[in-house]
Design a protein around this motif. Structure first.
Motif, PDB file in Angstrom:
ATOM      1  N   ARG A 123       0.849  -1.193   0.000  1.00 24.20           N
ATOM      2  CA  ARG A 123       0.000   0.000   0.000  1.00 24.20           C
ATOM      3  C   ARG A 123       0.883   1.242   0.000  1.00 24.20           C
ATOM      4  O   ARG A 123       1.600   1.496   0.968  1.00 24.20           O
ATOM      5  CB  ARG A 123      -0.911   0.010   1.238  1.00 24.20           C
ATOM      6  N   PRO A 124       0.867   2.013  -1.088  1.00 23.99           N
ATOM      7  CA  PRO A 124       1.632   3.265  -1.076  1.00 23.99           C
ATOM      8  C   PRO A 124       1.184   4.148   0.084  1.00 23.99           C
ATOM      9  O   PRO A 124      -0.010   4.238   0.382  1.00 23.99           O
ATOM     10  CB  PRO A 124       1.275   3.899  -2.427  1.00 23.99           C
ATOM     11  N   GLU A 125       2.135   4.777   0.746  1.00 24.68           N
ATOM     12  CA  GLU A 125       1.812   5.548   1.947  1.00 24.68           C
ATOM     13  C   GLU A 125       0.858   6.691   1.653  1.00 24.68           C
ATOM     14  O   GLU A 125      -0.064   6.957   2.418  1.00 24.68           O
ATOM     15  CB  GLU A 125       3.110   6.095   2.567  1.00 24.68           C
ATOM     16  N   GLN A 126       1.074   7.380   0.540  1.00 20.47           N
ATOM     17  CA  GLN A 126       0.170   8.439   0.115  1.00 20.47           C
ATOM     18  C   GLN A 126      -0.556   7.957  -1.132  1.00 20.47           C
ATOM     19  O   GLN A 126      -0.020   8.039  -2.240  1.00 20.47           O
ATOM     20  CB  GLN A 126       0.938   9.721  -0.191  1.00 20.47           C
ATOM     21  N   SER A 127      -1.742   7.430  -0.945  1.00 23.70           N
ATOM     22  CA  SER A 127      -2.454   6.844  -2.076  1.00 23.70           C
ATOM     23  C   SER A 127      -3.942   7.140  -1.996  1.00 23.70           C
ATOM     24  O   SER A 127      -4.482   7.453  -0.931  1.00 23.70           O
ATOM     25  CB  SER A 127      -2.223   5.331  -2.127  1.00 23.70           C
ATOM     26  N   GLN A 128      -4.597   7.022  -3.132  1.00 24.96           N
ATOM     27  CA  GLN A 128      -6.031   7.262  -3.235  1.00 24.96           C
ATOM     28  C   GLN A 128      -6.543   6.467  -4.424  1.00 24.96           C
ATOM     29  O   GLN A 128      -5.878   6.402  -5.466  1.00 24.96           O
ATOM     30  CB  GLN A 128      -6.298   8.756  -3.442  1.00 24.96           C
ATOM     31  N   ASP A 129      -7.711   5.828  -4.276  1.00 22.83           N
ATOM     32  CA  ASP A 129      -8.222   5.123  -5.440  1.00 22.83           C
ATOM     33  C   ASP A 129      -8.679   6.141  -6.484  1.00 22.83           C
ATOM     34  O   ASP A 129      -8.999   7.290  -6.179  1.00 22.83           O
ATOM     35  CB  ASP A 129      -9.331   4.135  -5.062  1.00 22.83           C
ATOM     36  N   LEU A 130      -8.682   5.704  -7.729  1.00 24.68           N
ATOM     37  CA  LEU A 130      -8.948   6.616  -8.840  1.00 24.68           C
ATOM     38  C   LEU A 130     -10.355   7.198  -8.775  1.00 24.68           C
ATOM     39  O   LEU A 130     -10.586   8.325  -9.225  1.00 24.68           O
ATOM     40  CB  LEU A 130      -8.733   5.892 -10.167  1.00 24.68           C
ATOM     41  N   LEU A 131     -11.297   6.476  -8.197  1.00 25.58           N
ATOM     42  CA  LEU A 131     -12.657   7.000  -8.059  1.00 25.58           C
ATOM     43  C   LEU A 131     -12.665   8.278  -7.241  1.00 25.58           C
ATOM     44  O   LEU A 131     -13.226   9.302  -7.657  1.00 25.58           O
ATOM     45  CB  LEU A 131     -13.560   5.946  -7.422  1.00 25.58           C
ATOM     46  N   HIS A 132     -12.036   8.259  -6.076  1.00 20.58           N
ATOM     47  CA  HIS A 132     -11.990   9.447  -5.226  1.00 20.58           C
ATOM     48  C   HIS A 132     -11.047  10.505  -5.814  1.00 20.58           C
ATOM     49  O   HIS A 132     -11.257  11.706  -5.622  1.00 20.58           O
ATOM     50  CB  HIS A 132     -11.564   9.068  -3.812  1.00 20.58           C
ATOM     51  N   PHE A 133     -10.029  10.057  -6.532  1.00 18.71           N
ATOM     52  CA  PHE A 133      -9.109  10.985  -7.196  1.00 18.71           C
ATOM     53  C   PHE A 133      -9.870  11.820  -8.228  1.00 18.71           C
ATOM     54  O   PHE A 133      -9.673  13.038  -8.330  1.00 18.71           O
ATOM     55  CB  PHE A 133      -7.995  10.177  -7.865  1.00 18.71           C
ATOM     56  N   ILE A 134     -10.767  11.187  -8.980  1.00 18.74           N
ATOM     57  CA  ILE A 134     -11.568  11.896  -9.977  1.00 18.74           C
ATOM     58  C   ILE A 134     -12.590  12.797  -9.299  1.00 18.74           C
ATOM     59  O   ILE A 134     -12.762  13.968  -9.667  1.00 18.74           O
ATOM     60  CB  ILE A 134     -12.280  10.897 -10.911  1.00 18.74           C
ATOM     61  N   ARG A 135     -13.275  12.265  -8.295  1.00 21.76           N
ATOM     62  CA  ARG A 135     -14.328  13.036  -7.626  1.00 21.76           C
ATOM     63  C   ARG A 135     -13.783  14.301  -6.977  1.00 21.76           C
ATOM     64  O   ARG A 135     -14.465  15.324  -6.955  1.00 21.76           O
ATOM     65  CB  ARG A 135     -15.014  12.167  -6.575  1.00 21.76           C
ATOM     66  N   ALA A 136     -12.572  14.228  -6.468  1.00 20.60           N
ATOM     67  CA  ALA A 136     -11.988  15.402  -5.818  1.00 20.60           C
ATOM     68  C   ALA A 136     -11.720  16.523  -6.820  1.00 20.60           C
ATOM     69  O   ALA A 136     -11.618  17.699  -6.434  1.00 20.60           O
ATOM     70  CB  ALA A 136     -10.693  15.016  -5.113  1.00 20.60           C
ATOM     71  N   ARG A 137     -11.637  16.187  -8.107  1.00 21.17           N
ATOM     72  CA  ARG A 137     -11.305  17.168  -9.136  1.00 21.17           C
ATOM     73  C   ARG A 137     -12.454  17.429 -10.098  1.00 21.17           C
ATOM     74  O   ARG A 137     -12.350  18.298 -10.959  1.00 21.17           O
ATOM     75  CB  ARG A 137     -10.070  16.694  -9.918  1.00 21.17           C
ATOM     76  N   GLY A 138     -13.528  16.664  -9.991  1.00 23.99           N
ATOM     77  CA  GLY A 138     -14.648  16.792 -10.921  1.00 23.99           C
ATOM     78  C   GLY A 138     -14.414  15.985 -12.178  1.00 23.99           C
ATOM     79  O   GLY A 138     -15.237  15.168 -12.571  1.00 23.99           O
ATOM     80  N   PHE A 139     -13.300  16.179 -12.826  1.00 24.68           N
ATOM     81  CA  PHE A 139     -12.825  15.398 -13.962  1.00 24.68           C
ATOM     82  C   PHE A 139     -11.327  15.618 -14.048  1.00 24.68           C
ATOM     83  O   PHE A 139     -10.778  16.524 -13.402  1.00 24.68           O
ATOM     84  CB  PHE A 139     -13.522  15.810 -15.272  1.00 24.68           C
ATOM     85  N   LEU A 140     -10.654  14.810 -14.859  1.00 24.99           N
ATOM     86  CA  LEU A 140      -9.208  14.920 -14.978  1.00 24.99           C
ATOM     87  C   LEU A 140      -8.830  15.662 -16.255  1.00 24.99           C
ATOM     88  O   LEU A 140      -9.350  15.361 -17.338  1.00 24.99           O
ATOM     89  CB  LEU A 140      -8.557  13.531 -14.981  1.00 24.99           C
TER      90      LEU A 140
END
Length: 313
Positions: A123-140
């Motif tokens: 598990r990378p120490e600073q990680s986030q699944d792509l679902l939450h990664f997208i939601r935090a930005r609206g879109f990439l």
């Protein structure tokens, strides 16, 4: 990869009697001793039909890991590891694809308990699944989506070269290392061995299932994977699923945001990445041409005379 098989009486109070662990029966004998000696368990990361995942720290070097618990009664298929050990199919598939390749989360060890199977994963120490990664930005933005999607394609190519079909490619099953930008494919619980013949049993997330499964009740592994990759790419750059619930995608085409570049010779082109072999159609398609071609193919494929389906891209 280490394997521990334990015997004993399940504990009624909870999982391993450690603070921050998950509820459920487990063995307090050798399994608890092994985990307590090597790991300090942390917070809950996720829970679902597969079981539960929590964070943990490896005490020997402070490395972060994830510990996944799957009830034995939910494991339908077992297979053999290279050493002849019988193991859940998920463990066998993860072991086949995770060694020596950075784009798939590595299986470190697994434990066989009376009521559960426990897997210890990197598990990378600073990680986030792509679902939450997208939601935090609206879109990439394109410059963010391109390297991430390229890594997913490389991970899919690696898995298929190992004879493994993931079957549940979606943002929630892609882990992003926020420090390095490395994308890692996770969760092979729906996976199986890649085969040339059609599959007549669907495993995965229904909203990512290919149209041939909905229409005909069968699908081939490579075209189905391409279909899910198209949905994934749409989610990344548009911030939402391409299809509304109940919408018949047999008719019409989907529109794309005008902000997307046309592709072509743009520097955003993904380059030559033969993802699923020479017949996949993904050999050297620029990233946004790939999405546009996928959008234009949103109708169920017609079976060929031999019963197979052509790839969608």
């Amino acid at each position: 990869m280490r394997h521990h098989k334990t015997k004993g009486t399940p504990n009624k109070s909870g999982w391993f009697d450690l603070p921050g662990t998950l509820n459920g029966p487990a063995d307090l004998g050798k399994a608890q001793e092994a985990l307590q000696e090597r790991y300090r368990l942390g917070s809950l990361l996720g829970r679902g039909g597969f079981g539960s995942v929590c964070s943990a720290t490896r005490l020997s070097d402070g490395a972060p890991v994830a510990i996944k618990r799957v009830p034995r009664n939910r494991i339908r298929h077992w297979s053999e590891l290279p050493d002849g050990t019988s193991a859940p199919l998920e463990v066998v598939l993860q072991d086949k694809v995770s060694t020596g390749f950075p784009g798939v989360v590595k299986l470190l060890e697994w434990l066989e308990l009376p009521s559960d199977i426990v897997m210890v994963l990197e598990r990378p120490e600073q990680s986030q699944d792509l679902l939450h990664f997208i939601r935090a930005r609206g879109f990439l933005r394109e410059e963010v989506a391109r390297p991430l999607f390229r890594q997913v394609l490389e991970a899919v190519r690696h898995c298929t070269s190992c004879g493994v079909l993931h079957r549940d490619i979606k943002p929630a099953n892609i882990l992003v290392d926020l420090a390095t930008g490395q994308a890692k494919l996770i969760d092979f619980g729906c996976g199986t061995y890649l085969q040339d013949t059609a599959y007549t049993h669907f495993a995965g997330t229904p909203s990512y299932s290919p149209p041939e499964w909905t229409r005909f009740g069968w699908y081939h592994g490579e075209p189905a994977t391409i279909w899910s990759l198209g949905i994934l790419l749409h989610e990344m750059v548009c911030g939402k699923m391409p299809f509304r619930r109940g919408w018949n995608f047999s008719w019409g085409q989907l529109s794309l945001p005008q902000r997307l570049s046309p592709g072509g010779s743009s520097s955003l082109g993904m380059g030559a990445i033969p993802v699923l072999g020479d017949g996949s159609g993904l050999g050297s398609v620029p990233l946004w041409q790939l999405l546009r071609r996928w959008h234009m193919s949103c109708s169920p494929p017609k079976p060929r005379i031999d019963g197979k389906v052509q790839a969608q891209l």
